[in-house]
Design a protein around this motif. Sequence first.
Motif, PDB file in Angstrom:
ATOM      1  N   GLU A 178      36.007  14.830  17.672  1.00 40.27           N
ATOM      2  CA  GLU A 178      36.069  15.733  16.495  1.00 40.27           C
ATOM      3  C   GLU A 178      34.970  15.331  15.593  1.00 40.27           C
ATOM      4  O   GLU A 178      34.522  16.319  14.894  1.00 40.27           O
ATOM      5  N   GLN A 179      34.789  14.165  15.150  1.00 41.42           N
ATOM      6  CA  GLN A 179      33.756  13.827  14.026  1.00 41.42           C
ATOM      7  C   GLN A 179      32.289  14.324  14.426  1.00 41.42           C
ATOM      8  O   GLN A 179      31.635  14.768  13.747  1.00 41.42           O
ATOM      9  N   ARG A 180      31.890  14.323  15.713  1.00 39.18           N
ATOM     10  CA  ARG A 180      30.785  14.598  16.259  1.00 39.18           C
ATOM     11  C   ARG A 180      30.704  16.191  15.971  1.00 39.18           C
ATOM     12  O   ARG A 180      29.553  16.785  15.664  1.00 39.18           O
ATOM     13  N   ALA A 182      32.305  18.027  14.032  1.00 44.67           N
ATOM     14  CA  ALA A 182      32.141  18.287  12.457  1.00 44.67           C
ATOM     15  C   ALA A 182      31.055  17.894  12.014  1.00 44.67           C
ATOM     16  O   ALA A 182      30.305  18.910  11.143  1.00 44.67           O
ATOM     17  N   ALA A 183      30.127  17.098  12.630  1.00 47.02           N
ATOM     18  CA  ALA A 183      28.605  16.938  12.101  1.00 47.02           C
ATOM     19  C   ALA A 183      27.563  17.792  12.512  1.00 47.02           C
ATOM     20  O   ALA A 183      27.000  18.397  11.931  1.00 47.02           O
TER      21      ALA A 183
END
Length: 329
Positions: A178-180, A182-183
């Motif tokens: 998820e963080q990747r 979002a980035a």
Amino acid sequence: MARISGGVWALALISAAALVLVLILLDPPSDAFVAGGDLGGTQVIGEGFPKRLIDPLGHAHTLAAPPTRIVSAILAGDEMLADLVAPERVAAVTHLVDDAGISNVAGHYPATIPRISGDIEDLLAPRPDLVIVSTLSDALAVRLLLRAGVTVARFAAFDSFAEVMANIETLGMILGAEQRAAAVVADMRRRLAAVAQQVAGRPSPRVLFYSRSGSTGGPGSLTDEMIVLAGGYNVVRDTGITGYRRVTPELAIALQPEVIVFSDWSGSGAGEIDWLRGEPAWRQVPAVRDGRLYALRGAWVTSGSQFRVAGVEALAPLLHPEAFADAAH
């Protein structure tokens, strides 16, 4: 754990193919499924693992842990995965991935990762725990994957940047990245906003994306949105045509575009431009007369992933050279 020999695995594939035939005969797919129908994309439920995936047939699958044998059956999947997971988690990619003319990730995946065509045998051979497909994938193969219990991520829409961003976020949820994701989406938004700032308030030239076959894109296509975001007006909007279509040369000429853009598949783009310049019927079209014929890298023009933003960034200076010349100084 004992290793499965190649002969045993080949026999298993033959057995799977026989089972596929039996399933087709006993339970033929509906016309709606084969044609794409109203089937949507995969839905994801849950923030952490295990997660529940609702497949296009409405069946629930439990994903106990992040997938580690991911098979991509679409080029957009190859491209999205490149920024979301390490290549070690990818079990197969499409046979198009190494073609720099249409792929933005040529050279990214090691040669040891199989390249596949999307047939059911190809999809099953890497023993995937996730297969990425779209509405353009072979519908029967997708259905057979689902019937075999393989987890499938099906993406139904690539017709706007909002949809592309939603696809990346959904895939990030499925992968536990998820963080990747979002980035990646944040970077897309930042870059598109920077282009919008550069072209804001400037007159919009009349633009036509075109090919020798007459292929173009109207409202409801990423091609149209690319033109608008780059500060242009898509002349196909004057016709009422939506989505991706072909137009006749007569119609294209009648639209009197001030800029014509081609897809460059070879690296030079000269072929298409020289062809149009040599056509007598086009000589009085403003774009031809004023020498505003351009070729953009084909991979940017056709991508259904984050790499499509590069097409907007390349197109905007062609439409508004003065704006970007000012910025350079």
